[in-house]
Design a protein around this motif. Structure first.
Motif, mmCIF file in Angstrom:
data_model
loop_
_atom_site.group_PDB
_atom_site.id
_atom_site.type_symbol
_atom_site.label_atom_id
_atom_site.label_comp_id
_atom_site.label_asym_id
_atom_site.label_seq_id
_atom_site.Cartn_x
_atom_site.Cartn_y
_atom_site.Cartn_z
ATOM 1 N N LYS A 179 -18.270 89.498 -8.852
ATOM 2 C CA LYS A 179 -17.214 88.788 -8.144
ATOM 3 C C LYS A 179 -17.187 87.322 -8.564
ATOM 4 O O LYS A 179 -18.223 86.684 -8.663
ATOM 5 C CB LYS A 179 -17.450 88.904 -6.639
ATOM 6 C CG LYS A 179 -16.264 88.477 -5.785
ATOM 7 C CD LYS A 179 -16.536 88.801 -4.320
ATOM 8 C CE LYS A 179 -15.314 88.502 -3.462
ATOM 9 N NZ LYS A 179 -15.001 87.102 -3.317
ATOM 10 N N ASP A 180 -16.004 86.829 -8.830
ATOM 11 C CA ASP A 180 -15.843 85.410 -9.140
ATOM 12 C C ASP A 180 -16.140 84.616 -7.866
ATOM 13 O O ASP A 180 -15.458 84.790 -6.855
ATOM 14 C CB ASP A 180 -14.404 85.149 -9.612
ATOM 15 C CG ASP A 180 -14.187 83.727 -10.112
ATOM 16 O OD1 ASP A 180 -14.939 82.830 -9.669
ATOM 17 O OD2 ASP A 180 -13.284 83.520 -10.935
ATOM 18 N N ASP A 186 -13.165 83.010 -5.985
ATOM 19 C CA ASP A 186 -11.976 83.778 -5.622
ATOM 20 C C ASP A 186 -11.411 83.473 -4.234
ATOM 21 O O ASP A 186 -10.202 83.540 -4.023
ATOM 22 C CB ASP A 186 -12.257 85.283 -5.742
ATOM 23 C CG ASP A 186 -12.012 85.798 -7.157
ATOM 24 O OD1 ASP A 186 -11.488 85.024 -7.991
ATOM 25 O OD2 ASP A 186 -12.344 86.971 -7.438
ATOM 26 N N SER A 194 -8.054 83.849 -6.339
ATOM 27 C CA SER A 194 -8.130 85.187 -6.938
ATOM 28 C C SER A 194 -6.754 85.701 -7.359
ATOM 29 O O SER A 194 -6.624 86.410 -8.356
ATOM 30 C CB SER A 194 -8.763 86.189 -5.955
ATOM 31 O OG SER A 194 -7.897 86.453 -4.864
ATOM 32 N N LYS A 221 -5.202 82.506 -10.247
ATOM 33 C CA LYS A 221 -5.981 81.863 -11.312
ATOM 34 C C LYS A 221 -5.475 82.183 -12.717
ATOM 35 O O LYS A 221 -5.683 81.394 -13.642
ATOM 36 C CB LYS A 221 -7.462 82.238 -11.196
ATOM 37 C CG LYS A 221 -7.775 83.722 -11.311
ATOM 38 C CD LYS A 221 -9.267 83.947 -11.074
ATOM 39 C CE LYS A 221 -9.608 85.428 -11.052
ATOM 40 N NZ LYS A 221 -11.054 85.638 -10.772
#
Length: 357
Positions: free
Chosen positions: A102-103, A106, A172, A175
Motif C-alpha cells: 500500500k502506498d 494514499d 490514491s 496521484k
C-alpha cells in the motif's frame, strides 16, 4: 499467499481486542494508531473470510455429490458447485490486489498545482478548465477544496493556480493525474477554423506532515507584498501576500488567497513542504521506474499523459492506452472511469512485477 492471509486474520483478531481495551483507549495516540491498522486490514480479512466460505461451500457440495444418496440433492449440489467454483478465480485476484504493497500516502490530503504550458491564452483557458474539473470531482466525492493561490490571465484563464483537496483517498484517486495534459480544439479567436494544440501541467502532491519534512528557517527567504485579485476587503490595502523562497533548492511559493499575512505564510509553508516531499517521492519513484520499467505513476512532469480532443469529443490517456468518447461529462468532473482504468492497469503491472521477483 494464504499463509500471509492467515497471519493478517490473526492480527485482525488481536487488534480488535486491543482497541476495545480500556487501557489502550485511555492512550489516544496508541488507540488511533491501532485503529488505523485495524481499519487498513479490515477489507482484506472480510474478503478472505468470504473466500473461505466459498471454499467451505465447495467442499460441502463435493461431499454431497460423493455420497450420492439423493439424486435431487446431488443435482442441486452440482449446480451449486459449478457456481461456487466460478467465483474462486475472481476472489483470488481480488485478494492478490488487496495484498499489494500500500502506498503510505494514499489516504493523505493533496495539493494540486496547475500551470498553463504552450499555447498562450488558449493554454491558460485549458488550465482553468482542468482546475474546474478537479474541483467538481472533489465536490462529487464530498471532499473539501481550499484555494491557496491563483494567477489569472485577462481572458478568463490562469497562468498558474494551487489548491488543497482534503478527503480520505484523495491522493490514491488523483496521484496519476501528474503530467502534461494536451488539448486540441479550435480557439474562439480562431477565424480560420484551424485546430490548435495547447498544454497545461498538473502536479498532484501529498500533503507532507511535519515529521516527514523538516525545514531549516535559515534556508527560507520570506517576502511580503500586496495581494492582487480576490481575497477580501484587505486586498490592495495591506501587504498580506507572502512569497517564500527555499534557498537550497530555489523553490518559490506564493500565497495570497488567505485573509491575513499569517494565514498566507502557513499555507505557503504547507505548499513548500508538499513540493519538497514530492521531490523526494519523485526521485524514489524514478529509481523504482528504472528498475521495474514501470512508466505509470513515476510522477514525471514532462510526460504527455493525456490528450483532450474537442472536435472528436474524446479523451485519450497515452499510458494505458484508453480512449473515452464522453468529453463533455468528463470536463464536468466525471472522471472515475479513467481513474479506475489507470489504477487497474497499475495494479496489473505490480502483480506481474511481484510475480517475477
Amino acid at each position: 499467499m494464504f499463509e500471509k492471509l492467515d497471519f493478517i486474520e490473526e492480527k485482525y483478531e488481536s487488534l480488535s481486542h486491543k482497541i476495545a481495551d480500556p487501557e489502550v483507549i485511555s492512550d489516544q495516540k496508541q488507540w488511533m494508531k491501532l485503529s488505523k491498522e485495524y481499519s487498513d486490514i479490515t477489507p482484506i480479512v472480510e474478503k478472505y473470510r468470504e473466500y473461505k466460505e466459498i471454499i467451505e461451500g465447495i467442499n460441502e457440495s463435493k461431499e454431497i455429490i460423493a455420497e450420492g444418496d439423493d439424486p435431487e440433492f446431488v443435482e442441486m449440489a452440482k449446480m451449486e458447485l459449478s457456481e461456487l467454483q466460478e467465483r474462486v478465480p475472481g476472489l483470488e485476484d481480488e485478494l492478490r490486489i488487496l495484498l499489494l504493497p500500500k502506498d503510505p500516502n494514499d489516504d493523505k490530503d493533496i495539493i494540486v498545482e496547475l500551470r498553463a504550458g504552450a499555447g498562450g491564452d488558449e493554454a491558460g483557458l485549458f488550465a482553468a478548465e482542468l482546475m474546474r474539473l478537479y474541483i467538481r470531482y472533489a465536490e462529487s466525492r464530498r471532499w473539501k477544496v481550499e484555494m491557496l493561490d491563483s494567477n489569472e490571465t485577462g481572458v478568463g484563464g490562469i497562468k498558474e493556480a494551487s489548491f488543497m483537496i482534503k478527503g480520505k483517498g484523495a491522493y490514491s484517486r488523483l496521484k496519476y493525474e501528474s503530467g502534461v495534459h494536451r488539448v486540441q480544439r479550435i480557439p474562439k479567436t480562431e477565424s480560420g477554423g484551424r485546430i490548435h494544440t495547447s498544454t497545461a501541467t498538473v502536479a498532484i502532491m501529498p500533503e507532507a506532515e511535519d515529521v516527514e519534512i523538516e525545514i531549516n528557517q535559515n534556508d527560507l527567504r520570506i517576502d511580503v507584498f500586496r495581494s492582487s485579485g480576490n481575497g477580501g476587503q484587505s486586498v490592495n490595502t495591506t501587504d498580506s501576500a507572502v512569497r517564500i523562497t527555499h534557498l537550497p533548492t530555489g523553490m518559490v511559493v506564493s500565497c495570497q488567497d488567505g485573509k491575513s499575512q499569517l494565514s498566507n505564510k502557513e499555507k505557503a509553508l504547507q505548499v513548500l513542504k508538499a513540493r519538497l516531499y514530492d521531490k523526494i517521492l519523485s526521485e524514489q519513484q524514478a529509481e523504482i521506474a528504472e528498475e521495474r520499467k514501470n512508466q505509470v505513476g513515476t510522477g514525471d512532469r514532462s510526460a504527455k499523459i493525456r490528450t483532450y480532443n474537442f472536435p472528436q469529443g474524446r479523451i485519450t490517456d497515452h499510458r494505458i492506452p484508453l480512449t473515452l468518447y464522453k468529453l463533455d461529462s468528463y470536463m464536468n468532473g466525471e472522471i472515475d472511469e479513467m481513474i479506475d482504468a489507470i489504477i487497474t492497469h497499475n495494479q496489473a503491472i505490480l502483480l506481474k512485477t511481484l510475480g517475477e521477483d
